[in-house]
Design a protein around this motif. Structure first.
Motif, mmCIF file in Angstrom:
data_model
loop_
_atom_site.group_PDB
_atom_site.id
_atom_site.type_symbol
_atom_site.label_atom_id
_atom_site.label_comp_id
_atom_site.label_asym_id
_atom_site.label_seq_id
_atom_site.Cartn_x
_atom_site.Cartn_y
_atom_site.Cartn_z
ATOM 1 N N LYS A 364 0.827 -1.221 0.000
ATOM 2 C CA LYS A 364 0.000 0.000 0.000
ATOM 3 C C LYS A 364 0.858 1.266 0.000
ATOM 4 O O LYS A 364 0.396 2.341 0.397
ATOM 5 N N ILE A 365 2.108 1.136 -0.421
ATOM 6 C CA ILE A 365 2.995 2.298 -0.470
ATOM 7 C C ILE A 365 2.785 3.032 -1.786
ATOM 8 O O ILE A 365 2.968 2.453 -2.863
ATOM 9 N N GLU A 366 2.381 4.288 -1.707
ATOM 10 C CA GLU A 366 2.175 5.086 -2.918
ATOM 11 C C GLU A 366 3.453 5.101 -3.745
ATOM 12 O O GLU A 366 4.561 5.274 -3.204
ATOM 13 N N TYR A 367 3.304 4.941 -5.062
ATOM 14 C CA TYR A 367 4.470 4.855 -5.955
ATOM 15 C C TYR A 367 4.343 5.922 -7.029
ATOM 16 O O TYR A 367 3.449 5.884 -7.875
ATOM 17 N N LEU A 368 5.238 6.915 -6.975
ATOM 18 C CA LEU A 368 5.288 7.995 -7.955
ATOM 19 C C LEU A 368 6.592 7.911 -8.728
ATOM 20 O O LEU A 368 7.635 7.572 -8.157
ATOM 21 N N VAL A 369 6.538 8.206 -10.026
ATOM 22 C CA VAL A 369 7.729 8.025 -10.863
ATOM 23 C C VAL A 369 8.127 9.326 -11.544
ATOM 24 O O VAL A 369 7.324 10.250 -11.710
ATOM 25 N N ASP A 370 9.373 9.357 -11.936
ATOM 26 C CA ASP A 370 9.938 10.461 -12.698
ATOM 27 C C ASP A 370 9.219 10.583 -14.043
ATOM 28 O O ASP A 370 8.748 9.581 -14.599
ATOM 29 N N PRO A 371 9.106 11.810 -14.595
ATOM 30 C CA PRO A 371 8.425 11.972 -15.892
ATOM 31 C C PRO A 371 9.041 11.162 -17.030
ATOM 32 O O PRO A 371 8.363 10.900 -18.028
ATOM 33 N N ARG A 372 10.290 10.769 -16.888
ATOM 34 C CA ARG A 372 10.934 9.978 -17.946
ATOM 35 C C ARG A 372 10.420 8.544 -17.986
ATOM 36 O O ARG A 372 10.654 7.824 -18.964
ATOM 37 N N LEU A 405 6.117 12.347 -10.107
ATOM 38 C CA LEU A 405 6.756 13.276 -9.175
ATOM 39 C C LEU A 405 8.096 13.685 -9.767
ATOM 40 O O LEU A 405 9.004 12.864 -9.891
ATOM 41 N N ASP A 406 8.211 14.940 -10.140
ATOM 42 C CA ASP A 406 9.387 15.456 -10.850
ATOM 43 C C ASP A 406 10.372 16.044 -9.843
ATOM 44 O O ASP A 406 10.393 17.248 -9.600
ATOM 45 N N VAL A 407 11.205 15.185 -9.233
ATOM 46 C CA VAL A 407 12.119 15.641 -8.186
ATOM 47 C C VAL A 407 13.558 15.164 -8.401
ATOM 48 O O VAL A 407 14.400 15.323 -7.526
ATOM 49 N N ALA A 408 13.857 14.596 -9.554
ATOM 50 C CA ALA A 408 15.233 14.178 -9.821
ATOM 51 C C ALA A 408 16.121 15.395 -10.001
ATOM 52 O O ALA A 408 15.663 16.479 -10.386
ATOM 53 N N ASP A 409 17.413 15.238 -9.730
ATOM 54 C CA ASP A 409 18.330 16.360 -9.860
ATOM 55 C C ASP A 409 18.401 16.847 -11.299
ATOM 56 O O ASP A 409 18.286 16.086 -12.251
ATOM 57 N N VAL A 410 18.570 18.163 -11.430
ATOM 58 C CA VAL A 410 18.729 18.806 -12.731
ATOM 59 C C VAL A 410 20.212 19.054 -12.936
ATOM 60 O O VAL A 410 20.898 19.544 -12.036
ATOM 61 N N ARG A 411 20.701 18.741 -14.139
ATOM 62 C CA ARG A 411 22.147 18.790 -14.367
ATOM 63 C C ARG A 411 22.522 19.733 -15.494
ATOM 64 O O ARG A 411 21.720 20.009 -16.395
ATOM 65 N N GLN A 412 23.740 20.217 -15.408
ATOM 66 C CA GLN A 412 24.315 21.037 -16.460
ATOM 67 C C GLN A 412 24.216 20.280 -17.772
ATOM 68 O O GLN A 412 24.607 19.128 -17.881
ATOM 69 N N GLY A 413 23.655 20.936 -18.793
ATOM 70 C CA GLY A 413 23.551 20.314 -20.105
ATOM 71 C C GLY A 413 22.248 19.588 -20.356
ATOM 72 O O GLY A 413 21.986 19.168 -21.493
#
Length: 595
Positions: A364-372, A405-413
């Motif tokens: 019953k653990i909510e599962y949210l994924v990156d937009p990719r 859930l869009d929370v991954a790190d954003v990187r140069q480039g």
């Protein structure tokens, strides 16, 4: 006006304060502008107050230029309005709560949307009264968990907050644009290199939201910009999802042995060794990270986040996305509550198709994924069995997430979300934040007016904040050097620092005469009349940072005095009878018109 340094309430320090992390904190304390009263709380000394007042003057002038009117609310506020909007709870531990002697709940105001809304509701009833813009410059309070960097992140701070009130969305848009332009003028007049970036609304609520960031390496905010003009606070960056893929083209899900491979790097190494034919990278893997989310009311719930294995969850992006709730990584006690999860090998699905993560799973653990992670993409992820992973785990076929859930790190480039080119990362200090609040507060507190048809309509609002005390620190941060503060003419406590060196009476007499003449021309003068050594006086002039320095000393015997620029360090001799006109010219070149 002339202030003699011998009378000024100031004491410069030769050593850095122990808790100083950034130049503005170090030099504002050492130069005698502020003093620490408690963690995140500072007292303002005469020099600091003069700079603060000049910042406030600039803000008031620009607010008046757009027709905004100044008011002043108390800092000590009742609970009820904040209860009505939900922010008494949503702010959690970030507000100072007080109980008075009668047992009534109060708070020290972190921001004043509720109070402005109620005041307008009390006094205005018709569309004819609008549009309206009100503002205040006032002390605010937020119980920062980690106050740091002097004035840049304190528990008590001075802010200008203004609010617009309009009948319709078109009016709100116009009010927003007026404030936006006024803010640009304010930060230009403060001499700051700034950018305007898209931002998160957070606990304020509302739709459109932008931040004004002073571009500084020591800033605690990270922002991105692209060659094509995209700008955003890193928390507000929205990853453009790739196109979905046909599920029928995805490979079958298969298990493979990954002994002692509890990290992405170890899994990739085994993939390239045991499954040749292509180059495997961390981007081919699906990492599953667990958090315990605490709601403002104290209730807790688990959350699993799935993202490409070459990315990390960015703590600030997660914080902004979850606000007002708080998410903390799963601890040992949390994992004990879910024994079916195999740490290091977690998966949204098992080989037999049993769902492991998600609201419909056994956990019953909510599962949210990156937009990719879109339908048809296939991944290498844990098998939820020790020393085993799965290949070909396909989104939409083998598992379905509960959301994105869009929370991954954003990187140069990284590509800009709008396709305007690669992103470049930079650092900045948030100086202002503007919001289109819409009707959130007006609806919660019943702010309505009669429109031109005699029908009650809910007023729409905008909110616009400037960190006033933070602006002092930001300007100091952007102009200080390794010797001390270095103020622009428009903000300096004094325009000219006149220094008398030596012991001769004639030197002090002439120095005071020059100070009098410059003061009569409209310049603010700090006159160092102390019986101190030239070295001490020069060191203090550098640390205090007045832009123009006049040194009257032994050259007086030859009919010359020294003119120095604090900004450039340049110095030159000027005939004593020309020094006043020369200083006036330098001030004029710096944008200051003296009489």
């Amino acid at each position: 006006m002339i202030t003699k340094l011998s009378n000024l309430f100031v004491r410069t320090l030769r050593e850095d304060p122990a808790d100083a992390e950034v130049p503005s904190h170090r030099w504002l304390v050492r130069a005698g502008y502020i003093r620490r009263a408690a963690p995140g709380i500072y007292s303002w000394l005469p020099l600091g107050l003069k700079v603060l007042e000049k910042v406030e003057t600039i803000i008031r002038e620009e607010m008046a230029a757009i027709g905004a009117q100044e008011v002043r609310f108390p800092a000590l506020l009742p609970r009820e309005p904040y209860e009505a909007t939900g922010r008494w709870t949503d702010y959690g531990d970030n507000i100072f709560r007080i109980v008075d002697r009668k047992g009534a709940d109060m708070l020290l105001g972190p921001t004043h949307e509720e109070m402005f809304t109620l005041m307008v509701k009390d006094l205005y009833k018709s569309y004819k009264d609008l549009p309206l813009s009100l503002y205040q410059i006032q002390t605010k309070y937020r119980d920062e968990a980690r106050p740091r960097a002097g004035l840049l992140r304190g528990r008590e701070f001075i802010m200008k907050d203004s609010y617009s009130f309009d009948v319709d969305d078109a009016g709100l848009e116009a009010s927003y644009d007026r404030h936006r332009a006024a803010y640009q003028r304010i930060f230009e007049r403060l001499g700051l290199d700034f950018v305007i970036v898209s931002a998160m609304a957070g606990a304020m609520g509302g739709s459109r939201s932008e931040e004004f960031l002073a571009v500084l390496e020591n800033g605690e905010d990270t922002f991105v910009r692209s060659p094509g003009g995209y700008t955003a606070n890193v928390e507000a960056v929205k990853v453009a999802p790739p196109a979905e893929l046909p599920i029928g083209d995805a490979p079958a899900m298969q298990a493979f042995e990954t002994p002692q491979a509890g990290s992405i790097a170890a899994v990739v190494e085994i993939l390239n060794r045991d499954l040749p034919g292509r180059e495997w990278t961390g981007a081919d893997t699906l990492k599953n990270v667990l958090f315990m989310v605490t709601e403002p009311d104290g209730k807790k719930r688990p959350l699993a986040v799935g993202l490409p294995g070459d990315r990390e969850v960015d703590a600030k992006r997660l914080e902004a996305a979850m606000e007002p709730a708080v998410a903390e990584p799963f601890g040992e006690d949390d994992f004990k509550k879910y024994p079916e999860l195999v740490v290091g090998f977690m998966s949204p699905v098992s080989l037999d198709g049993t769902r492991i993560l998600g609201k419909e799973s056994s956990t019953k653990i909510e599962y949210l994924v990156d937009p990719r992670v879109v339908t048809g993409t296939h991944w290498v992820t844990g098998a939820n069995v020790k020393d085993q992973h799965l290949t070909g785990v396909t989104a939409g076929r083998d598992f379905t997430a509960d959301g994105v859930l869009d929370v991954a790190d954003v990187r140069q480039g990284d590509p800009a979300p709008d396709g305007s080119g690669p992103l470049a990362l930079a650092r900045g200090i948030e100086m202002g934040h503007i919001f289109q609040l819409g009707r959130k507060y007006a609806e919660a507190l019943g702010l309505k007016v009669l429109d031109e048809n005699g029908k009650l309509v809910t007023v729409t609002m905008g909110s616009y904040g400037v960190g006033v005390s933070r602006a002092v620190a930001a300007v100091a941060e952007s102009t200080a050097d390794d010797k001390g503060l270095n103020w622009p003419l428009s903000l300096a406590p004094y325009h000219v620092h006149v220094i008398a060196t030596g012991k001769e009476v004639e030197v002090f007499v002439k120095a005071e005469q020059i100070a009098d003449e410059l003061s009569a021309r409209g310049l603010d003068i700090l006159f160092d009349d102390r019986k101190a050594s030239p070295g001490v006086k020069f060191a203090d002039s550098e640390v205090m940072g007045m832009p123009i320095i006049v040194v009257v000393g032994r050259g007086l015997a030859d009919g010359v005095v020294e003119l120095r620029s604090r900004a450039t360090g340049d110095k030159r001799e000027v005939p004593v009878d020309e020094i006043v006109s020369e200083v006036i010219a330098v001030a004029a070149a710096g944008g200051l018109q003296a009489g």
